[in-house]
Design an enzyme around this catalytic site. Structure first.
Site, PDB file in Angstrom:
ATOM      1  N   ASP A  21      57.231  30.874  -4.118  1.00 20.56           N
ATOM      2  CA  ASP A  21      55.768  30.429  -4.547  1.00 20.56           C
ATOM      3  C   ASP A  21      55.579  29.256  -5.261  1.00 20.56           C
ATOM      4  O   ASP A  21      56.301  28.477  -5.612  1.00 20.56           O
ATOM      5  CB  ASP A  21      55.196  31.581  -5.638  1.00 20.56           C
ATOM      6  CG  ASP A  21      53.706  31.638  -5.837  1.00 20.56           C
ATOM      7  OD1 ASP A  21      53.181  31.192  -5.084  1.00 20.56           O
ATOM      8  OD2 ASP A  21      53.323  32.367  -6.725  1.00 20.56           O
ATOM      9  N   ASN A  69      48.828  37.317   3.153  1.00 22.67           N
ATOM     10  CA  ASN A  69      48.540  36.083   3.530  1.00 22.67           C
ATOM     11  C   ASN A  69      47.578  36.104   5.008  1.00 22.67           C
ATOM     12  O   ASN A  69      46.961  34.850   5.346  1.00 22.67           O
ATOM     13  CB  ASN A  69      49.689  35.451   4.024  1.00 22.67           C
ATOM     14  CG  ASN A  69      50.795  35.022   2.551  1.00 22.67           C
ATOM     15  OD1 ASN A  69      51.729  35.087   2.551  1.00 22.67           O
ATOM     16  ND2 ASN A  69      49.943  35.028   1.541  1.00 22.67           N
TER      17      ASN A  69
HETATM   18  C1  FPP Z   1      53.776  30.509  -1.208  1.00 22.08           C
HETATM   19  O1  FPP Z   1      53.241  29.323  -1.969  1.00 22.08           O
HETATM   20  C2  FPP Z   1      54.434  30.339  -0.070  1.00 22.08           C
HETATM   21  C3  FPP Z   1      54.032  30.726   1.278  1.00 22.08           C
HETATM   22  C4  FPP Z   1      53.032  31.780   1.460  1.00 22.08           C
HETATM   23  C5  FPP Z   1      54.925  30.554   2.351  1.00 22.08           C
HETATM   24  C6  FPP Z   1      56.328  30.220   2.208  1.00 22.08           C
HETATM   25  C7  FPP Z   1      56.872  29.512   3.420  1.00 22.08           C
HETATM   26  C8  FPP Z   1      57.647  28.590   3.525  1.00 22.08           C
HETATM   27  C9  FPP Z   1      58.395  28.238   2.171  1.00 22.08           C
HETATM   28  C10 FPP Z   1      57.765  27.655   4.810  1.00 22.08           C
HETATM   29  C11 FPP Z   1      58.271  28.459   5.828  1.00 22.08           C
HETATM   30  C12 FPP Z   1      59.482  29.271   5.529  1.00 22.08           C
HETATM   31  C13 FPP Z   1      60.617  29.476   6.388  1.00 22.08           C
HETATM   32  C14 FPP Z   1      61.307  30.646   6.249  1.00 22.08           C
HETATM   33  C15 FPP Z   1      60.749  28.661   7.626  1.00 22.08           C
HETATM   34  P1  FPP Z   1      51.818  29.410  -1.960  1.00 22.08           P
HETATM   35  O2  FPP Z   1      50.998  28.726  -0.865  1.00 22.08           O
HETATM   36  O3  FPP Z   1      51.124  30.691  -2.254  1.00 22.08           O
HETATM   37  O4  FPP Z   1      51.450  28.228  -3.118  1.00 22.08           O
HETATM   38  P2  FPP Z   1      50.404  28.514  -4.268  1.00 22.08           P
HETATM   39  O5  FPP Z   1      50.396  29.728  -4.955  1.00 22.08           O
HETATM   40  O6  FPP Z   1      50.802  27.106  -5.289  1.00 22.08           O
HETATM   41  O7  FPP Z   1      48.769  28.203  -3.730  1.00 22.08           O
END
Ligand code: FPP
Length: 246
Positions: A21, A69
């Site tokens: 996250d 998501n």
């Molecule tokens: C959460 O951060 C992260 C995600 C929803 C996606 C995670 C994806 C990756 C790390 C990249 C792709 C993964 C692979 C396995 C190739 P957020 O967007 O919720 O952050 P925020 O809470 O700060 O808005």
């Protein structure tokens, strides 16, 4: 000295689950688009996967895309999907070299067909690898999974395959998408949020929860060692009293 040197190999968690996250907030801090945060999160995925495999962890489950998501802006969903495809294309050879098997949990039928095909190919190619399994939770949510399990069990009862009175915890565990792996002993969430967010609700029943304020793109092996060190120095009682587990 690295925290790695303080880790007890005999108390290594077999299964670690992570909620990655903070990508969006990390990008915002740099004045960049959220998608830049996701792309930078891939570096953390690679480093932590390598670190976990080196430690002898058997299963590493990463929450890469939740059912919820799908409600994000289309631009961000598309960017995440293409990042997934690119990363799989680029890293399947690394998985092969490191003897790591790729698997997924979640409603992968809802993924775009191109993503699904890439994943299926990589899963098939790495199927014989045995050092560690990297599980990507994609279009995953625990309530989706539990609902699916209940539906399957109800159908088996209806068809006379199992008796209602024979349903026990194992029946439920064996109908979850994680049935072939042990439950995670440790769950890590980055970015300072202290929620489980519909992640492995059944499987985390006895897991130790570790929260860090580090944002996912900044998370590295050394942070994983710290989480494991913290886990190894907790007393896991499973409902018993301290003297019983000593
Ligand atoms: C959460 O951060 C992260 C995600 C929803 C996606 C995670 C994806 C990756 C790390 C990249 C792709 C993964 C692979 C396995 C190739 P957020 O967007 O919720 O952050 P925020 O809470 O700060 O808005």
């Amino acid at each position: 000295m690295s925290t790695k040197d303080l880790l007890n190999q005999d108390k290594m968690p077999k299964h670690i689950a992570i909620i990655m996250d903070g990508n969006g907030r990390w990008a915002k801090q740099q004045g960049k688009l959220r998608t830049f945060g996701h792309a930078s999160g891939v570096t953390a995925v690679k480093d932590v996967t390598e670190g976990a495999a080196e430690l002898g962890v058997e299963v590493l489950t990463l929450y890469a895309f939740s059912t919820e998501n799908w409600n994000r802006p289309k631009f961000e969903i598309d960017a995440l999907m293409s990042l997934l495809v690119q990363t799989i294309s680029k890293e399947t050879e690394t998985l092969m070299k490191n003897n790591i098997r790729l698997a997924t949990i979640g409603d992968t039928n809802s993924l775009p067909s191109g993503v699904k095909e890439k994943l299926e190919k990589a899963i098939a190619k790495t199927a014989g690898n045995s050092r560690m399994t990297l599980v990507l939770a994609l279009s995953y949510s625990s309530r989706w999974e539990i609902t699916k399990a209940v539906r399957e069990i109800a159908n088996e009862v209806k068809e006379g395959k199992i008796d209602v009175d024979a349903i026990n915890e194992n029946t439920i565990s064996s109908h979850l998408t994680t049935s072939e792996w042990p439950d995670p002993e440790l769950m890590i969430r980055t970015s300072g949020e202290t929620r489980i967010s519909n992640y492995l609700l059944w499987q985390l029943a006895y897991a130790e929860l570790y929260f860090t304020t580090k944002l996912w793109p900044d998370f590295r092996k050394e942070d994983l060692y710290e989480a494991i060190y913290n886990y190894q120095n907790r007393e896991r009682r499973f409902g018993m009293i301290s003297e019983q587990v000593k």
